[in-house]
Every structure is written in C-alpha cells, then in structure tokens.
Design an enzyme around this catalytic site. Sequence first.
Site, PDB file in Angstrom:
ATOM      1  N   SER A 267       0.941  -1.021  -0.070  1.00 15.32           N
ATOM      2  CA  SER A 267       0.051  -0.172  -0.036  1.00 15.32           C
ATOM      3  C   SER A 267       0.767   1.109   0.056  1.00 15.32           C
ATOM      4  O   SER A 267       1.897   1.226   0.285  1.00 15.32           O
ATOM      5  CB  SER A 267      -0.829   0.074   1.310  1.00 15.32           C
ATOM      6  OG  SER A 267      -0.133   0.396   2.377  1.00 15.32           O
ATOM      7  N   LYS A 268       0.045   2.382  -0.236  1.00 19.28           N
ATOM      8  CA  LYS A 268       0.820   3.540  -0.159  1.00 19.28           C
ATOM      9  C   LYS A 268       1.554   3.793   1.099  1.00 19.28           C
ATOM     10  O   LYS A 268       2.832   4.464   1.102  1.00 19.28           O
ATOM     11  CB  LYS A 268      -0.127   4.826  -0.567  1.00 19.28           C
ATOM     12  CG  LYS A 268       0.565   5.969  -0.639  1.00 19.28           C
ATOM     13  CD  LYS A 268      -0.517   7.121  -1.044  1.00 19.28           C
ATOM     14  CE  LYS A 268       0.341   8.483  -0.997  1.00 19.28           C
ATOM     15  NZ  LYS A 268       0.518   9.125   0.387  1.00 19.28           N
ATOM     16  N   ARG A 269       0.797   3.346   2.195  1.00 15.06           N
ATOM     17  CA  ARG A 269       1.458   3.582   3.503  1.00 15.06           C
ATOM     18  C   ARG A 269       2.773   2.773   3.764  1.00 15.06           C
ATOM     19  O   ARG A 269       3.617   3.438   4.394  1.00 15.06           O
ATOM     20  CB  ARG A 269       0.586   3.029   4.642  1.00 15.06           C
ATOM     21  CG  ARG A 269      -0.631   4.074   5.045  1.00 15.06           C
ATOM     22  CD  ARG A 269      -0.670   4.647   6.388  1.00 15.06           C
ATOM     23  NE  ARG A 269      -0.623   3.317   7.321  1.00 15.06           N
ATOM     24  CZ  ARG A 269      -1.515   2.428   7.670  1.00 15.06           C
ATOM     25  NH1 ARG A 269      -2.672   2.696   6.973  1.00 15.06           N
ATOM     26  NH2 ARG A 269      -1.341   1.560   8.634  1.00 15.06           N
ATOM     27  N   ASP A 272       5.395   5.140   1.891  1.00 10.88           N
ATOM     28  CA  ASP A 272       5.740   6.497   2.928  1.00 10.88           C
ATOM     29  C   ASP A 272       6.568   6.075   4.084  1.00 10.88           C
ATOM     30  O   ASP A 272       7.580   6.636   4.290  1.00 10.88           O
ATOM     31  CB  ASP A 272       4.333   7.152   3.412  1.00 10.88           C
ATOM     32  CG  ASP A 272       3.460   7.584   2.184  1.00 10.88           C
ATOM     33  OD1 ASP A 272       4.017   7.879   0.975  1.00 10.88           O
ATOM     34  OD2 ASP A 272       2.293   7.906   2.466  1.00 10.88           O
TER      35      ASP A 272
END
Length: 513
Positions: A267-269, A272
């Site tokens: 995921s994007k998380r 990040d």
Amino acid sequence: MKTERPVRVRFAPSPTGPLHIGGVRTALYNYLFARQHGGTMILRIEDTDSQRFVPGAEEYILESLAWCGIEIDEGVGAGGPHAPYRQSERREIYLQYARQLVDAGWAYYAFDTAEELDALRKEYEQRGETFAYNYSVREKLPTSLSLPREEVEARMARGDQWVVRFKMPENEVVEMDDLIRGHVSVNTSTLDDKVLYKSADALPTYHLANIVDDRLMEVSHVIRGEEWLPSLPLHYLLYRAFGWSDVQPEFAHLPLLLKPTGGGKLSKRDGDKMGFPVFPLFWKSPATGETAHGYREDGYLPQAFVNMLALLGWNPGTEQEIFSMEELIGAFSLERVSKSGARFQPEKAKWFNAQYMHRMSDSELAAIYQPVLREHGIEVSDELAGRAAGIMKERATLTTDLWGLTSFFFVAPTEYEEKQTKKYWKGDNPAMLSALREVLAGIDDFSLENTERIVHAWIQERGYSMGQVMNTLRLALVGAGKGPGMYDITAFIGREETLRRIDALLRNVKPIE
Ligand code: GLU
C-alpha cells in the site's frame, strides 16, 4: 476446445486515483502477452463509478503507460473500431443488455432504497447474522420476482429508483479455468445477487459493463489482478446468461504485490513508511492536494522500473535478471507467473536502476542529465554532460544522484568541507599547492595522461607523498573529499579553471595553525 482466435487483451483501469504499481504490472503483462502473440493491446477506461471518479487520473494512466513504453494499439488515446473506449461514453449500450437478462430470467429489478437495505443489515447484525442479497431473500423483498408486474411498471413509471440484480442460482457449482491458477470451482450459494445496473445514474456497474465490453471488443484473454478472482463465477454466469460461453475470454489472475515484510497487499502507507514510491509518477490529488512519490521523479529509469516489475510475479526460469522490453516480450509466459503473492523489495528496485545506470552510454546519460543541469542553470554541450555523468555513473543508483556526484565538474567550490580542510590545509601543503600551481600552469597538453605523467614526476622529484598532494588538490578543486580521480577532474575542467580554483583556495582560506 476453443477455436484459435486473434489475441486481443485489454488493460481496463478505473480512474479512481494514481495508478498503483500493481496496476502498471497488470498493464505490462497484458502488453507483453499481446506483443508476443502479435495481438492487440486495448486500453479501456472503466469510469462507471461516478462516486469514485478522480479528475486527472485518466491522464495519469496514459502518461504512466507512455513513460513505461507500454504502447496502446486500440482504445482511449488511440481510437479503434470499437470506439468509444471510455465506459461513461458507452452508457446507452448497457441498458439493453441489462434488460435482456431480466427478460430472459437471469436478472430482476429491485426497488429497495439504501435506507431500507441499511435497516435490514442492522436487523441481521443484531441477530448475529450477516445480510446477503440472494436467493433466500429476493422473493420477499420489493423486486420484480415478488411484486406483480403492474406494480413493477407503476413504480418505474412514477420514477422510483431501481437496480438490476443478477439472479445468482442457488446451490450450483460453477466450474472455471484460470491460466495461472488452474481449475477453480465455487458453489453459487456462497455468492450474492450483484447489482448490474442502476437507474439512479443510468449506468451499469463494473460487472455488467466489463463483460459486455469484453465481448463487444472481442477480448480473447483477460489478464488482471487477483482481487477480481472472486468475481469470476459471476462473470462466467454472465457469459452463460448472454449465450456467450463459447466465445468468452480466457482468464489469468495475477498474484498480488505484497508488502516488503511479506504480509498483505502493498500500500501507499508502506511506501511512505519505508521511503519508496508505489506509483510510477508523482501525483498530486486535485481534491485534497495530497501528494505521492513517483518512480520517475525519484530518479528511476523507465527501463529499470519495467524490468523490476516484470520479475515481480513472473520468472524466466533462468538466472537472467536484466531484460529489455524486447527480451521480455520474447521470454514472458503466463505459465511462469506464480500463484502466490510477490513480495516487493525496494532495495531490488534500486539495484535494477543502478544496473541500468551503469550500462548507459555517455550520450544516453546526457539525455537524462541535461534537464537536471539546466535546472541548475548550467548550459553545457551534450558531450560534457554525458562525460561528467559517465565518469561517475558507477557510483550512482538513481538519476537524482548525478548532480551530487558531478556538480564540481560544473561549479567551483564556494565552501570547503571542514574535515578535509582541517586535515589537509595546514603545514607544508599551502606552499606545496602554490608550487604545484606553477607546474600545472606550465602544462600545455592538459589531457589526463599528460598531466598525470608530469605531476607524478614532480611529486617524486620533490619527495612529497602522493596522498598529501592529491588530497590538497582535491580540496581546491572539489571542496570536499569526494569525486573521481584527480586527473579526470583536471582534464574535464581544463587548465584555466584548475588554476582559478587553486588560487581561490590559496586566497580565501587561511591555513589551519
Ligand atoms: N476496472 C477494473 C479495475 O480497475 C478492471 C478489472 C478487470 O480487468 O476486469 O481493476
């Protein structure tokens, strides 16, 4: 046995935000498959969910595919015999197909409002059960299966909203084949009656639009993410309901891209948290202004990115890791796509990029480096841009490393690293550098070899230590203890600039006591 037909595949993203790298991989595998079979690669935009539509997302998809070198033969941006390829522009096509299913008894109209359905869900929850819209309730709820025909017509005539739901058979086993997963069977009693069409926005849902368009566009193979596998029984039944079973596409469901830690979908998380992009290009949300990193802007080469993605879920069966697009087209096969999820490894992405950087010729490097130089206000020939990058490429992982690695070729130091200054700008070194300046000033042929020969002879004659001379000269020319061999630098910047930089150090920096 299905008859052989031309290979026609489609990438069918929904423009709901930036395209995730998992989506890029789906597009890539479709493209490789199409090219390998001399087939057609279609881009269809599935934008029937108006709630989730994000402006700019379609442009982002097109730009991402172009950056990766994934060419579209037919579809949005390319046109073709089945245009339009944006589902929102095909809306009038779908209603007749929804009606056809109702008329043939494969589907029915349902009039429940969102509030009524919510209330039902709560009621079931309170009893510790889960509500499913299926064979057990459809004849008790306000549907065309329970209401008299006149009532159905009256409700429609007075403008009540309705949906078309698929009448999922009770207790039937659907037998399916997947080119990656093999044979799969599912009992229909575990499935619910999916909405196919909504009168509220006069649009089909994904399932109806997807099946109708795949048929109308004569798609031969559906290659898509594993998250669509649970929809496959419905899709099989829809093909059957339309009488298209013998021309339905073959299916291949690709494994998920997993987090670097292995558990769960990437995921994007994760990106990040661990500092890597999960999107091909930089993205800024038009609605929230939120931004996301992209491989392109973070300094990855499209060839390296594509190579890395290709091997996430597919393996060639050999030790080979570096593949050009042409080589991928030759080597790819759905049989070698794995069933299990592919763990994303950010370090491996960097490794691929470094490999590609190291293999680039000076002129290829110039092409990527010139825009960066221009951003720094530096106008030089392609020859010089490529040469500087070429000298340092072995130490670069990302294209964004190049400036830090080569800036001293183009700009004289204005500051001097403290550690290096303390170590070398003292004792005999300032006097030695003055003397070296005169030696350099007398060299006419400032080529790497000639300068090296003359300076080495001088060092030996004077009895200096090589490290002392080279590090002091490095301090003058680079301002820090980094960079390639000193003669690479002197030859690159030339005699006048070499002397200027030496003079600046002598003039501006007081030797350490
Ligand atoms: N629109 C769907 C998506 O966004 C397409 C799924 C499919 O390829 O059937 O993934």
